[in-house]
Scaffold this motif. Sequence first.
Motif, PDB file in Angstrom:
ATOM      1  N   UNK A 104       0.833  -1.199   0.000  1.00  7.96           N
ATOM      2  CA  UNK A 104       0.000   0.000   0.000  1.00  7.96           C
ATOM      3  C   UNK A 104       0.872   1.255   0.000  1.00  7.96           C
ATOM      4  N   UNK A 105       1.919   1.252   0.813  1.00  6.81           N
ATOM      5  CA  UNK A 105       2.823   2.397   0.833  1.00  6.81           C
ATOM      6  C   UNK A 105       3.537   2.592  -0.487  1.00  6.81           C
ATOM      7  N   UNK A 106       3.877   1.500  -1.167  1.00  6.70           N
ATOM      8  CA  UNK A 106       4.556   1.600  -2.459  1.00  6.70           C
ATOM      9  C   UNK A 106       3.637   2.216  -3.506  1.00  6.70           C
ATOM     10  N   UNK A 107       2.352   1.819  -3.499  1.00  4.08           N
ATOM     11  CA  UNK A 107       1.397   2.411  -4.426  1.00  4.08           C
ATOM     12  C   UNK A 107       1.208   3.899  -4.142  1.00  4.08           C
ATOM     13  N   UNK A 108       1.163   4.268  -2.874  1.00  7.43           N
ATOM     14  CA  UNK A 108       1.056   5.682  -2.531  1.00  7.43           C
ATOM     15  C   UNK A 108       2.312   6.441  -2.965  1.00  7.43           C
ATOM     16  N   UNK A 109       3.474   5.795  -2.866  1.00  6.32           N
ATOM     17  CA  UNK A 109       4.717   6.438  -3.279  1.00  6.32           C
ATOM     18  C   UNK A 109       4.717   6.713  -4.775  1.00  6.32           C
ATOM     19  N   UNK A 110       4.161   5.790  -5.571  1.00  9.45           N
ATOM     20  CA  UNK A 110       4.055   6.031  -7.011  1.00  9.45           C
ATOM     21  C   UNK A 110       3.213   7.275  -7.294  1.00  9.45           C
ATOM     22  N   UNK A 111       2.141   7.450  -6.525  1.00 12.21           N
ATOM     23  CA  UNK A 111       1.317   8.642  -6.687  1.00 12.21           C
ATOM     24  C   UNK A 111       2.113   9.911  -6.367  1.00 12.21           C
ATOM     25  N   UNK A 112       2.873   9.865  -5.268  1.00 16.96           N
ATOM     26  CA  UNK A 112       3.657  11.034  -4.862  1.00 16.96           C
ATOM     27  C   UNK A 112       4.736  11.338  -5.893  1.00 16.96           C
ATOM     28  N   UNK A 127      21.169  21.759 -18.506  1.00 17.42           N
ATOM     29  CA  UNK A 127      21.999  20.762 -17.844  1.00 17.42           C
ATOM     30  C   UNK A 127      21.831  20.798 -16.334  1.00 17.42           C
ATOM     31  N   UNK A 128      21.757  22.007 -15.774  1.00 15.99           N
ATOM     32  CA  UNK A 128      21.608  22.139 -14.328  1.00 15.99           C
ATOM     33  C   UNK A 128      20.249  21.603 -13.873  1.00 15.99           C
ATOM     34  N   UNK A 129      19.201  21.924 -14.622  1.00 20.32           N
ATOM     35  CA  UNK A 129      17.878  21.440 -14.263  1.00 20.32           C
ATOM     36  C   UNK A 129      17.767  19.931 -14.362  1.00 20.32           C
ATOM     37  N   UNK A 130      18.324  19.349 -15.427  1.00 23.58           N
ATOM     38  CA  UNK A 130      18.294  17.896 -15.563  1.00 23.58           C
ATOM     39  C   UNK A 130      19.119  17.214 -14.485  1.00 23.58           C
ATOM     40  N   UNK A 131      20.261  17.824 -14.141  1.00 27.16           N
ATOM     41  CA  UNK A 131      21.073  17.248 -13.070  1.00 27.16           C
ATOM     42  C   UNK A 131      20.368  17.297 -11.726  1.00 27.16           C
ATOM     43  N   UNK A 132      19.698  18.411 -11.447  1.00 33.79           N
ATOM     44  CA  UNK A 132      18.951  18.514 -10.190  1.00 33.79           C
ATOM     45  C   UNK A 132      17.787  17.524 -10.170  1.00 33.79           C
ATOM     46  N   UNK A 133      17.111  17.352 -11.312  1.00 33.54           N
ATOM     47  CA  UNK A 133      16.003  16.395 -11.387  1.00 33.54           C
ATOM     48  C   UNK A 133      16.504  14.977 -11.143  1.00 33.54           C
ATOM     49  N   UNK A 134      17.651  14.621 -11.754  1.00 35.51           N
ATOM     50  CA  UNK A 134      18.212  13.287 -11.549  1.00 35.51           C
ATOM     51  C   UNK A 134      18.616  13.083 -10.093  1.00 35.51           C
ATOM     52  N   UNK A 135      19.250  14.091  -9.498  1.00 40.27           N
ATOM     53  CA  UNK A 135      19.674  13.980  -8.102  1.00 40.27           C
ATOM     54  C   UNK A 135      18.475  13.827  -7.170  1.00 40.27           C
ATOM     55  N   UNK A 136      17.436  14.615  -7.408  1.00 33.49           N
ATOM     56  CA  UNK A 136      16.264  14.567  -6.536  1.00 33.49           C
ATOM     57  C   UNK A 136      15.526  13.238  -6.679  1.00 33.49           C
ATOM     58  N   UNK A 137      15.353  12.747  -7.906  1.00 36.58           N
ATOM     59  CA  UNK A 137      14.694  11.464  -8.102  1.00 36.58           C
ATOM     60  C   UNK A 137      15.488  10.332  -7.466  1.00 36.58           C
ATOM     61  N   UNK A 138      16.814  10.352  -7.654  1.00 41.14           N
ATOM     62  CA  UNK A 138      17.639   9.317  -7.038  1.00 41.14           C
ATOM     63  C   UNK A 138      17.601   9.369  -5.523  1.00 41.14           C
ATOM     64  N   UNK A 139      17.558  10.597  -4.972  1.00 39.35           N
ATOM     65  CA  UNK A 139      17.494  10.738  -3.523  1.00 39.35           C
ATOM     66  C   UNK A 139      16.174  10.198  -2.980  1.00 39.35           C
ATOM     67  N   UNK A 140      15.079  10.510  -3.655  1.00 35.98           N
ATOM     68  CA  UNK A 140      13.781  10.002  -3.213  1.00 35.98           C
ATOM     69  C   UNK A 140      13.708   8.484  -3.327  1.00 35.98           C
ATOM     70  N   UNK A 141      14.227   7.929  -4.424  1.00 30.53           N
ATOM     71  CA  UNK A 141      14.219   6.478  -4.585  1.00 30.53           C
ATOM     72  C   UNK A 141      15.128   5.801  -3.558  1.00 30.53           C
TER      73      UNK A 141
END
Length: 316
Positions: free
Chosen positions: A153-161, A175-189
């Motif tokens: 259930x938590x995993x499904x909620x995480x997909x929504x978030x 480049x800076x925006x894509x790098x920040x997006x990659x860093x943030x996604x990796x940090x959340x995962x």
Amino acid sequence: MDIAGTRERWRSTYQMRRDQAKDLVDRIPIIGRLISEFVRIEFIDRCMLIAAQGLLALVPVLVVLSAFFPTLVGDAVGQFSSASGVGKSGTTIIQNELDPATVRTHTGYIGLAITIFSATSFSRAIQRMYERIWACKHIGGVSGLRRCLLWLIGWLMTLQIFAAIKGIISGLDGLLGNGFEFFLQGLLMTGVWLVTSWALLFGRVPWHRLLLGAALTGYLGVIYNQGSALVMPPYVRNNAEQFGTLGIILAVSSWLIGYAAIMVASALLGRVISEDPTVRKVVGSWRPVVAWARRFSSPAAPTPPTADPDSRPAGP
């Protein structure tokens, strides 16, 4: 053709490569342990088991939940479709084949509950994978089922978030925006897989020992998803043209096998590297520096005033 000479050359080449591999293992012991650990946990079997449970349990529950609660899990289904590379074309084919009203009629709320509980086999496969890697005894029964259900259930909620966060940061360009997006996604995962491994292991392994494996799973998973967004859509489209819905299922199963390999390999690498004596020695050598930095950054405690030895208390 000299068959005997060819066989002898192959044998000498094989022996030379084998001796080189043994010499490399002797010089770098961590490689030998990695090989033995991959054999011990039955790496290929673990990947196939997680992928099979994901295909047989996770995909049906996403389809059924999207039919019953489209506004609640629609973003989760879209996130999974985007990550697996199914894309809009594959999703359209599935939607044309499956009518939500028909799914709700034939499934019912009892079938919905059964589908959700059966989907815990996916989380149980992940739990057994972590227990096998960390050599922990399996915890099943009611407590294990409850923990796996809560994680699902938590995993499904995480997909929504994640879908909401991705919509917010998708406007970043350059480049800076894509790098920040990659860093943030990796940090959340990384946070997701850190909590996942700790929860499914019932807290029997400390957080700091699980951190490296979670970080590898998170960032390698983000790279895998971004690569899938480029590679998978043409593959899904070709499979759909040849086999219809079955072709999409085959493409999703291939994607699941690759992601399962990342999960298993990252968790195993995290344990082996964190327990390597050389790595622990290097990490331990930085502890005095960290302690000095903490002592330097923290404010010094005020020194209590010392009594003057020449002073005497006033008499009555």
